[in-house]
Design a protein around this motif. Structure first.
Motif, PDB file in Angstrom:
ATOM      1  N   ILE A 181       3.932  12.220  -0.072  1.00 11.94           N
ATOM      2  CA  ILE A 181       4.695  13.058   0.854  1.00 11.94           C
ATOM      3  C   ILE A 181       6.176  12.684   0.849  1.00 11.94           C
ATOM      4  CG2 ILE A 181       5.085  13.462   3.329  1.00 11.94           C
ATOM      5  CD1 ILE A 181       2.019  13.484   3.620  1.00 11.94           C
ATOM      6  N   THR A 182       6.469  11.396   0.887  1.00 11.32           N
ATOM      7  CA  THR A 182       7.856  10.948   1.085  1.00 11.32           C
ATOM      8  C   THR A 182       8.607  10.726  -0.226  1.00 11.32           C
ATOM      9  OG1 THR A 182       7.246   8.594   1.104  1.00 11.32           O
ATOM     10  CG2 THR A 182       7.181   9.793   3.205  1.00 11.32           C
ATOM     11  N   GLY A 183       7.884  10.527  -1.323  1.00 12.27           N
ATOM     12  CA  GLY A 183       8.544  10.165  -2.572  1.00 12.27           C
ATOM     13  C   GLY A 183       8.985   8.718  -2.613  1.00 12.27           C
ATOM     14  N   LYS A 184       8.638   7.950  -1.586  1.00 15.59           N
ATOM     15  CA  LYS A 184       9.016   6.537  -1.522  1.00 15.59           C
ATOM     16  C   LYS A 184       7.920   5.663  -2.120  1.00 15.59           C
ATOM     17  CE  LYS A 184      11.665   6.834   2.834  1.00 15.59           C
ATOM     18  NZ  LYS A 184      12.942   6.247   2.374  1.00 15.59           N
ATOM     19  N   ASP A 185       8.328   4.568  -2.760  1.00 14.93           N
ATOM     20  CA  ASP A 185       7.366   3.543  -3.131  1.00 14.93           C
ATOM     21  C   ASP A 185       7.096   2.677  -1.899  1.00 14.93           C
ATOM     22  OD1 ASP A 185       5.988   1.767  -5.306  1.00 14.93           O
ATOM     23  OD2 ASP A 185       7.184   0.399  -4.058  1.00 14.93           O
ATOM     24  N   LEU A 186       5.840   2.532  -1.547  1.00 12.67           N
ATOM     25  CA  LEU A 186       5.481   1.774  -0.343  1.00 12.67           C
ATOM     26  C   LEU A 186       4.640   0.550  -0.656  1.00 12.67           C
ATOM     27  CD1 LEU A 186       4.686   4.759   2.053  1.00 12.67           C
ATOM     28  CD2 LEU A 186       6.715   3.298   2.063  1.00 12.67           C
ATOM     29  N   ASN A 187       4.575   0.184  -1.939  1.00 10.37           N
ATOM     30  CA  ASN A 187       3.820  -1.016  -2.283  1.00 10.37           C
ATOM     31  C   ASN A 187       4.336  -2.232  -1.534  1.00 10.37           C
ATOM     32  OD1 ASN A 187       1.553  -0.895  -4.140  1.00 10.37           O
ATOM     33  ND2 ASN A 187       2.967   0.119  -5.539  1.00 10.37           N
ATOM     34  N   TRP A 188       5.661  -2.357  -1.441  1.00  6.50           N
ATOM     35  CA  TRP A 188       6.226  -3.517  -0.764  1.00  6.50           C
ATOM     36  C   TRP A 188       5.749  -3.604   0.684  1.00  6.50           C
ATOM     37  CZ3 TRP A 188       9.180  -3.038   3.621  1.00  6.50           C
ATOM     38  CH2 TRP A 188       9.660  -1.746   3.922  1.00  6.50           C
ATOM     39  N   PHE A 189       5.694  -2.446   1.363  1.00  6.47           N
ATOM     40  CA  PHE A 189       5.284  -2.436   2.768  1.00  6.47           C
ATOM     41  C   PHE A 189       3.807  -2.813   2.899  1.00  6.47           C
ATOM     42  CE2 PHE A 189       3.704  -0.671   6.696  1.00  6.47           C
ATOM     43  CZ  PHE A 189       4.733  -0.882   7.601  1.00  6.47           C
ATOM     44  N   PHE A 190       2.960  -2.179   2.091  1.00 10.98           N
ATOM     45  CA  PHE A 190       1.528  -2.436   2.200  1.00 10.98           C
ATOM     46  C   PHE A 190       1.178  -3.835   1.690  1.00 10.98           C
ATOM     47  CE2 PHE A 190       1.501   1.971   3.111  1.00 10.98           C
ATOM     48  CZ  PHE A 190       0.314   2.231   3.780  1.00 10.98           C
ATOM     49  N   ASN A 191       1.856  -4.311   0.672  1.00  7.41           N
ATOM     50  CA  ASN A 191       1.554  -5.661   0.169  1.00  7.41           C
ATOM     51  C   ASN A 191       1.840  -6.726   1.214  1.00  7.41           C
ATOM     52  OD1 ASN A 191       0.641  -4.783  -2.300  1.00  7.41           O
ATOM     53  ND2 ASN A 191       2.585  -5.108  -3.363  1.00  7.41           N
ATOM     54  N   GLN A 192       2.960  -6.596   1.941  1.00  7.37           N
ATOM     55  CA  GLN A 192       3.296  -7.652   2.892  1.00  7.37           C
ATOM     56  C   GLN A 192       2.592  -7.489   4.234  1.00  7.37           C
ATOM     57  OE1 GLN A 192       7.598  -7.496   3.217  1.00  7.37           O
ATOM     58  NE2 GLN A 192       7.549  -6.178   5.018  1.00  7.37           N
ATOM     59  N   TRP A 193       2.346  -6.239   4.648  1.00  9.84           N
ATOM     60  CA  TRP A 193       1.767  -6.046   5.970  1.00  9.84           C
ATOM     61  C   TRP A 193       0.252  -5.854   5.948  1.00  9.84           C
ATOM     62  CZ3 TRP A 193       4.363  -7.773   9.771  1.00  9.84           C
ATOM     63  CH2 TRP A 193       5.752  -7.658   9.830  1.00  9.84           C
ATOM     64  N   TYR A 194      -0.290  -5.226   4.916  1.00  8.90           N
ATOM     65  CA  TYR A 194      -1.730  -4.981   4.842  1.00  8.90           C
ATOM     66  C   TYR A 194      -2.458  -6.032   4.008  1.00  8.90           C
ATOM     67  CZ  TYR A 194      -1.472  -0.458   7.179  1.00  8.90           C
ATOM     68  OH  TYR A 194      -1.306   0.537   8.119  1.00  8.90           O
ATOM     69  N   PHE A 195      -1.841  -6.441   2.912  1.00  7.93           N
ATOM     70  CA  PHE A 195      -2.516  -7.380   2.007  1.00  7.93           C
ATOM     71  C   PHE A 195      -1.887  -8.767   2.037  1.00  7.93           C
ATOM     72  CE2 PHE A 195      -3.155  -3.081   0.375  1.00  7.93           C
ATOM     73  CZ  PHE A 195      -4.545  -3.042   0.323  1.00  7.93           C
ATOM     74  N   GLY A 196      -0.984  -8.984   2.962  1.00  9.73           N
ATOM     75  CA  GLY A 196      -0.390 -10.289   3.177  1.00  9.73           C
ATOM     76  C   GLY A 196      -0.668 -10.759   4.594  1.00  9.73           C
ATOM     77  N   ALA A 197      -0.246 -11.958   4.898  1.00  9.54           N
ATOM     78  CA  ALA A 197      -0.523 -12.550   6.208  1.00  9.54           C
ATOM     79  C   ALA A 197       0.778 -12.830   6.948  1.00  9.54           C
ATOM     80  CB  ALA A 197      -1.319 -13.846   6.038  1.00  9.54           C
ATOM     81  N   GLY A 198       0.652 -13.044   8.240  1.00  9.60           N
ATOM     82  CA  GLY A 198       1.775 -13.492   9.040  1.00  9.60           C
ATOM     83  C   GLY A 198       2.757 -12.394   9.409  1.00  9.60           C
ATOM     84  N   HIS A 199       3.948 -12.815   9.787  1.00 12.46           N
ATOM     85  CA  HIS A 199       5.003 -11.935  10.255  1.00 12.46           C
ATOM     86  C   HIS A 199       6.323 -12.711  10.150  1.00 12.46           C
ATOM     87  CE1 HIS A 199       3.340 -14.241  13.656  1.00 12.46           C
ATOM     88  NE2 HIS A 199       4.605 -14.453  13.947  1.00 12.46           N
ATOM     89  N   PRO A 200       7.449 -12.023  10.151  1.00 12.84           N
ATOM     90  CA  PRO A 200       8.728 -12.744  10.031  1.00 12.84           C
ATOM     91  C   PRO A 200       8.997 -13.657  11.230  1.00 12.84           C
ATOM     92  CG  PRO A 200       9.005 -10.401   9.571  1.00 12.84           C
ATOM     93  CD  PRO A 200       7.632 -10.566  10.140  1.00 12.84           C
ATOM     94  N   ARG A 201       9.406 -14.867  10.911  1.00 11.88           N
ATOM     95  CA  ARG A 201       9.920 -15.812  11.916  1.00 11.88           C
ATOM     96  C   ARG A 201      11.382 -16.043  11.566  1.00 11.88           C
ATOM     97  NH1 ARG A 201       7.451 -20.197  10.350  1.00 11.88           N
ATOM     98  NH2 ARG A 201       8.141 -21.456  12.123  1.00 11.88           N
ATOM     99  N   ILE A 202      12.262 -15.562  12.421  1.00 16.93           N
ATOM    100  CA  ILE A 202      13.674 -15.421  12.058  1.00 16.93           C
ATOM    101  C   ILE A 202      14.547 -16.291  12.954  1.00 16.93           C
ATOM    102  CG2 ILE A 202      15.552 -13.775  11.745  1.00 16.93           C
ATOM    103  CD1 ILE A 202      13.364 -11.561  11.746  1.00 16.93           C
TER     104      ILE A 202
END
Length: 813
Positions: free
Chosen positions: A453-474
């Motif tokens: 739909i968007t024409g965007k690559d979303l691998n980065w989003f799904f890899n870090q949020w769906y197939f990765g762990a944790g969250h940013p500690r900034i």
């Protein structure tokens, strides 16, 4: 499945325990050798033995490869006959699965129907539940013998995760879909509920057979049966029946509790662009239910916490989020189902986020943001940093029902919505639902829809949020260049793994705010912005969208400004907590006092809880303001907190406020007023507490216990044991849990037989929760001590049911 509120703190504690566990081996999607096509059941119930007599006609076909064998899940059953076209079949059964030899090799799309006559024995089932779903025997007989006069006789089922196969043979996997029909034979005095449409009812003496039919495919774990003496309150959405099954006592309030359901159906249908896809929507309340609620297709069950009276509903409908959650599952979970428990996020994260969507629509963004903050904070406090949202290496499938699949998943969907924009996000949901309806799906299919739909690559989003762990500690720092009039905002991620994310930054120059939207794509990022005059405040993650933890250095004046001007609820709340620590300074005290008028009622409540009235600054004015709030705030929960705050002053001059509170329609206000009155006029408070009807006393059990414990009122100990201790699993408030501990101690010291029996009765139902809070040892010691004392005294006043004691101890030991 909804687990929050009812078992939330049990759930949180259990997640802390499981944090250190090592993951087991890879858990794939269950292989599809045969596909379910249709399931026909004829059942009746043996109430005495807590068993089901069943006949099943299961229609299947090979998924792709030809096969001559069929494996069905069937737990702890007695199998009387297995046949196909009246020909008996050979099979092997190990109390968990039946492996059936088919009379020939069937090819792809060649259907066949297996007949099985069986007896389901849920009490013999060995599989265990979890923190989220505390039992897993599939079929539950409640007060089957009718001996407990305070509890109705009911039957209900709970299929998730794989417990439907405790009451009918099936392929108990979320990647299977089947149509169904069920003939339920019950005593004629009972009402029944199942999936789909009630086609017919046939009387046979004192019994009746109800025929329920479901023409649309859904997963076996969504099958449901409910039986009991219910009033059916009728409602509708368009031409779709919407019914509420409640006990007679709550029939007058059914629409007050569930009545927003049709509006929710319309809102979700419009928002998703997919009309509600089923032919009815019913909700039933089950006693002793093993979780919060369950999205059985067209036949949702709620735990008895759904029962509320006007005095509670005036404060808030504690079940409203759950109602939205289970309804949204009828798109995400029922219409399109996660193909495996590893992909549970496709069910539960969406249902979690539906609560935000509903509250945003119905009550506005501020209300929705308060809800999102609490959900996100529960996840952040839950120590789940090692868990992926989609994870194939869990220890047990039940472990998937945690704060990651629910709360974190909902927050991730909120981030995705913000990143893509509403038009793309909701078109993506519509497309996903349309392309996969009546099928099972995995997360990659969701990603591919959004990418298309968007024409965007979303691998980065799904890899870090769906197939990765944790969250940013900034960690955030600021560098000012006063000559060039610029400020550089430095963001350093403290995580081992790097996150990428859009990030909102607000720069305040006095009353003027400028929003900067940036994108962070490495562990160390810096962004420089010009300013006209020295910024008063810089607010990072200004919109509160990013799920993260932020560390930065701020001084009191920063927090006071933030409390007054920050856009996001979470930032005002953070500021209030910091400012409240410095109330010895006049500006801080004034800021807390001002926060009692915040647009957020939860900020108002927090300000009332935190304000320090033992100081020299405007105490008289602050008290006058709190009195106004106690009388007039539009939110009764704020009124109740104001009364509680005034009550701490133990000032007889405030008695009129408490007297007025006792006349309120709100039980929260009445409860706080009773406790406040107790410290200025004990006789009046105790007299008022005794005048309350039993149904209100039960609801106000916690404040009444506070009074009765302080009064050392032994005759109220059975009331405390029956009505308060069972509520200890619903609160994380340390003061309340301390009160429960005192109650336990007092009951033990007084050897009150009736009180101990009430604890035993409650513990039999809630054994796992007692264990979670380490109350099991306390209860066992109480029981043993009581029995020993009775035997030593040879008293006839023994605990009334030794079988209940044995059952309870077995659960705890």
């Amino acid at each position: 499945m909804m687990i929050k509120k009812v078992l939330f703190f049990v759930f949180l504690l259990m997640s802390l325990v499981s944090f250190s566990q090592t993951y087991d081996t890879y858990k794939p999607e269950r292989e599809k050798i045969n596909d379910l096509v249709h399931t026909k059941l004829k059942v009746d119930f043996n109430f005495k033995e807590k068993q089901l007599n069943g006949e099943a006609w299961v229609t299947l076909k090979p998924h792709f490869y030809a096969t001559s064998k069929l494996t069905l899940d069937a737990k702890a059953m007695l199998i009387h006959q297995v046949s196909l076209n009246n020909q008996k079949l050979e099979y092997h059964y190990d109390d968990l699965q039946m492996i059936i030899d088919l009379p020939k090799t069937y090819k792809k799309d060649e259907e066949y129907t297996i007949y099985i006559k069986y007896t389901a024995r849920p009490e013999k089932v060995q599989q265990k539940g979890s923190a989220a779903i505390t039992d897993a025997k599939g079929l539950y007989f409640i007060n089957a013998d009718g001996l407990d006069k305070n509890k109705p006789t009911q039957i209900w089922t709970q299929g998730e995760t794989e417990a439907s196969s405790c009451w009918f043979p099936t392929i108990d996997s979320p990647n299977q879909k089947t149509t169904q029909e069920i003939y339920m034979t019950v005593p004629d005095k009972f009402v029944t509920l199942s999936n789909g449409k009630l086609v017919s009812q046939t009387k046979n003496g004192t019994n009746r057979t109800d025929y329920w039919k479901m023409d649309q495919k859904h997963a076996p774990y969504l099958f449901f049966m409910g039986v009991g003496a219910y009033e059916v309150i009728k409602d509708s959405y368009k031409n779709i029946p919407v019914n509420y099954y409640v006990e007679k006592e709550y029939a007058p309030y059914a629409k007050d509790i569930f009545g927003l359901t049709p509006e929710m159906m319309g809102f979700f249908s419009e928002k998703l662009g997919v009309e509600y896809p089923w032919n009815k929507y019913s909700q039933i309340v089950g006693r002793d239910y093993v979780s919060g609620a369950m999205e059985n297709t067209t036949a949702v069950i709620h735990g008895e916490q759904a029962y509320q009276t006007p005095g509670q509903l005036i404060d808030e409908n504690a079940q409203e989020n759950t109602i939205a959650h289970e309804l949204f599952h009828h798109w995400f979970g029922d219409l399109v189902t996660s193909e495996s428990w590893s992909n549970l996020t496709l069910n539960e994260s969406f249902a979690n986020y539906s609560e935000y969507l509903w509250r945003e629509y119905k009550y506005g963004k501020l209300d929705a943001d308060m809800h999102l903050f609490e959900d996100s904070q529960a996840y952040l406090d839950g120590q789940n940093n090692d868990k992926h949202l989609v994870r194939f290496n869990y220890v047990d499938k039940e472990d998937m029902f945690d704060l990651v699949s629910y709360n974190k998943g909902g927050a991730i969907l909120h981030m995705l919505r913000k990143y893509l924009g509403d038009d793309a996000f909701f078109l993506g949901l519509k497309t996903y639902l349309t392309e996969n309806k009546y099928q099972a799906a995995e997360v990659h299919q969701l990603r591919l829809v959004f990418e298309k739909i968007t024409g965007k690559d979303l691998n980065w989003f799904f890899n870090q949020w769906y197939f990765g762990a944790g969250h940013p500690r900034i960690e955030v720092s600021y560098d000012y260049n006063t000559i060039q009039k610029t400020v550089t905002i430095n963001l350093q991620q403290l995580n081992a793994n790097e996150f990428k994310f859009p990030f909102a930054i607000d720069i305040f120059e006095g009353g003027k705010k400028t929003r900067h939207n940036v994108f962070v794509d490495n562990n160390d990022a810096s962004f420089t912005f010009p300013y006209t005059k020295q910024p008063t405040l810089i607010q990072v993650n200004a919109d509160g969208v990013l799920l993260c933890e932020i560390t930065e250095t701020k001084i009191l004046s920063d927090y006071i400004f933030q409390l007054k001007h920050a856009e996001n609820y979470a930032h005002r709340r953070e500021a209030l907590l910091e400012v409240a620590k410095k109330q010895e300074e006049k500006d801080a005290f004034n800021a807390v006092e001002a926060a009692m008028s915040d647009a957020s009622y939860k900020i108002r409540i927090l300000a009332l809880e935190k304000i320090d009235l033992i100081n020299k600054f405007s105490k008289k004015d602050a008290i006058a303001k709190i009195m106004q709030i106690a009388n007039n705030d539009k939110k009764t929960l704020v009124q109740a907190t104001a009364i509680e705050t005034l009550g701490k002053l133990t000032d007889p001059a405030l008695k009129s406020i408490f007297v007025k509170g006792l006349e309120s329609k709100s039980y929260s206000v009445i409860g706080k007023a009773l406790v406040a009155m107790y410290y200025v006029d004990k006789p009046l408070a105790i007299a008022k507490s005794r005048e309350l009807p039993d149904e209100i006393r039960k609801i106000l059990a916690t404040p009444l216990t506070r009074i009765y414990i302080e009064e050392n009122d032994e005759k109220e100990l059975p009331f405390i044991a029956k009505n308060v201790l069972s509520g200890m699993f619903l609160t994380g408030d340390d003061a309340t849990k301390s009160l429960y501990q005192k109650a336990f101690t007092r009951i033990s010291e007084n050897n009150n037989s009736e009180a101990i029996q009430n604890i035993v009765d409650d513990m039999v139902v809630k054994g796992n929760q007692y264990k979670s809070f380490n109350f099991d040892k306390v209860v066992i010691n109480l029981m043993r001590k009581m029995i020993q004392d009775q035997e030593a005294k040879n008293t006839p006043n023994k605990i009334r049911n030794t079988e209940i004691i044995k059952e309870g101890m077995a659960k705890l030991l």
